[in-house]
Design a protein around this motif. Structure first.
Motif, short mmCIF file in Angstrom:
data_model
loop_
_atom_site.label_atom_id
_atom_site.label_comp_id
_atom_site.label_asym_id
_atom_site.label_seq_id
_atom_site.Cartn_x
_atom_site.Cartn_y
_atom_site.Cartn_z
N PRO A 176 0.82 -1.21 0.00
CA PRO A 176 0.00 0.00 0.00
C PRO A 176 0.86 1.26 0.00
CG PRO A 176 -0.69 -1.52 1.73
CD PRO A 176 0.61 -2.04 1.20
N VAL A 177 0.48 2.22 -0.84
CA VAL A 177 1.17 3.51 -0.88
C VAL A 177 0.12 4.61 -0.74
CG1 VAL A 177 2.71 5.02 -2.18
CG2 VAL A 177 2.90 2.54 -2.46
N ALA A 178 0.30 5.47 0.24
CA ALA A 178 -0.58 6.63 0.41
C ALA A 178 0.14 7.85 -0.13
CB ALA A 178 -0.94 6.82 1.88
N VAL A 179 -0.59 8.76 -0.78
CA VAL A 179 0.06 9.93 -1.38
C VAL A 179 -0.59 11.23 -0.91
CG1 VAL A 179 0.73 8.62 -3.44
CG2 VAL A 179 -1.41 9.89 -3.45
N GLY A 180 0.20 12.32 -1.02
CA GLY A 180 -0.34 13.65 -0.77
C GLY A 180 -0.70 13.94 0.68
N VAL A 181 -0.09 13.21 1.62
CA VAL A 181 -0.40 13.39 3.04
C VAL A 181 0.55 14.45 3.63
CG1 VAL A 181 -0.70 12.19 5.26
CG2 VAL A 181 -0.91 10.91 3.11
N PRO A 182 0.03 15.53 4.23
CA PRO A 182 0.95 16.48 4.87
C PRO A 182 1.79 15.76 5.93
CG PRO A 182 -1.27 17.38 4.75
CD PRO A 182 -1.37 15.93 4.35
N VAL A 183 3.07 16.13 6.04
CA VAL A 183 3.98 15.38 6.92
C VAL A 183 3.48 15.39 8.37
CG1 VAL A 183 5.62 17.29 7.30
CG2 VAL A 183 6.40 14.92 7.49
N GLU A 184 2.93 16.50 8.84
CA GLU A 184 2.42 16.56 10.23
C GLU A 184 1.31 15.53 10.44
OE1 GLU A 184 4.05 20.40 8.94
OE2 GLU A 184 2.42 19.14 8.14
N GLN A 185 0.43 15.44 9.44
CA GLN A 185 -0.68 14.49 9.53
C GLN A 185 -0.16 13.05 9.49
OE1 GLN A 185 -3.66 15.01 6.39
NE2 GLN A 185 -4.43 12.95 6.79
N ALA A 186 0.84 12.79 8.65
CA ALA A 186 1.41 11.45 8.54
C ALA A 186 2.01 11.03 9.88
CB ALA A 186 2.48 11.42 7.45
N VAL A 187 2.79 11.93 10.48
CA VAL A 187 3.45 11.62 11.75
C VAL A 187 2.42 11.45 12.87
CG1 VAL A 187 4.95 12.59 13.55
CG2 VAL A 187 5.67 12.66 11.15
N ALA A 188 1.46 12.36 12.95
CA ALA A 188 0.44 12.28 14.01
C ALA A 188 -0.37 11.00 13.90
CB ALA A 188 -0.48 13.50 13.95
N GLY A 189 -0.76 10.64 12.68
CA GLY A 189 -1.56 9.43 12.47
C GLY A 189 -0.80 8.17 12.84
N LEU A 190 0.46 8.10 12.41
CA LEU A 190 1.27 6.92 12.71
C LEU A 190 1.56 6.81 14.20
CD1 LEU A 190 3.62 7.19 9.62
CD2 LEU A 190 2.21 5.19 10.16
N ARG A 191 1.85 7.96 14.82
CA ARG A 191 2.14 7.92 16.26
C ARG A 191 0.90 7.45 17.03
NH1 ARG A 191 4.74 12.84 17.22
NH2 ARG A 191 6.80 11.87 17.25
#
Length: 284
Positions: A176-191
């Motif tokens: 799976p590859v997700a695209v266009g995710v703002p880095v803050e959102q990516a980090v917050a979601g993963l954390r």
């Protein structure tokens, strides 16, 4: 097979495929080009939300003979197959040597929410990667290291750039590859999903060997990779749980992005598979 009629270079189908060299057309039509037998074979086997991923296949008569299994599988999967001259293939694929097979495919990126829902253990986040060849190579490394997903932020190159697709050597179709995710959102979601955030940076305070020795790498992890030339901006580094550098034991000034990514992802894969790691299989 000489009786197969070749599609005209002026055909609307050829013009439509050729347009996909441009990002705005790819985005509008949600289609991209995959070229060469390896990528086309993967595309034929791949199914997404919209069903079969491969829509159309352009093939030279010679390639159709050599890769008859791929052409048959494409037809069986419902793709339209067009026989074409080398010139038409070169035009559609934008490369000098497309190896006789060029596929038109549906976009296949996953929603970021779906990536999180799958409880990933190892993720590569391309935060500011601008070089398409590097993006595809990191995707290939992530696939090889057994990562569960790759995330390209909105500041990174287009996943479907022909050079990215080519450099991924089929891995684009594997995870799976997700695209266009703002880095803050990516980090917050993963954390929030219980994933530790590691920023890879040549100037990092933490050393990868020291992390491995300390036994801190066995849990779910996401590696954040930055720009080829200038690394990660301070505000992105500040989001991470640790900023980690790959130690340089010899005289090399640095490692290129994709090589550093391979080292980091494999270090995590090894730690996660060791006794006590999040992927180790221990008898209960």
């Amino acid at each position: 097979m000489g009786h197969h009629e070749l599609i005209s270079p002026r055909s609307p189908r050829v013009a439509a495929a050729r347009r996909l060299a441009r990002r705005n057309f790819r985005t509008k039509e949600r289609r991209f080009i995959a070229e060469g037998p390896q990528a086309v074979r993967e595309a034929v086997a791949h199914r997404g939300e919209q069903g079969a991923t491969l829509i159309e296949l352009f093939a030279t008569v010679e390639a159709a003979e050599r890769y008859a299994d791929i052409v048959d599988a494409a037809l069986a999967a419902g793709a339209r197959v067009h026989y074409a001259s080398d010139e038409v293939l070169a035009e559609v694929s934008q490369t000098v040597t497309p190896q006789g097979l060029v596929g038109v495919c549906h976009f296949l990126d996953s929603p970021f929410e779906a990536v999180l829902k799958a409880e990933p253990k190892l993720v590569a986040v391309l935060a500011h990667v601008r070089d398409p060849g590097n993006a595809g190579t990191v995707l290939r490394c992530a696939d090889a290291a057994g990562a569960d997903a790759v995330v390209l932020t909105d500041a990174s190159v287009d996943l479907y750039n022909p050079k990215s697709v080519r450099a991924s050597v089929g891995s684009l179709f594997h995870l799976p590859v997700a695209v266009g995710v703002p880095v803050e959102q990516a980090v917050a979601g993963l954390r929030a999903a219980g994933v530790r955030i590691l920023a890879a940076d040549g100037a990092g305070e933490d050393d990868l060997d020291a992390e491995l020795d300390a036994g801190t790498m066995g849990g779910p992890s996401a590696w954040v990779f930055g720009n080829e030339a200038w690394g990660l901006p301070e505000e992105t580094r500040a989001l991470a749980d640790a900023v980690v550098r790959v130690p340089i034991h010899g005289k090399a000034e640095s490692l290129n992005l994709a090589t550093a990514a391979a080292v980091c992802l494999y270090a995590s894969a090894r730690a996660q598979r060791a006794p006590g790691g999040c992927r180790s299989v221990t008898p209960s």
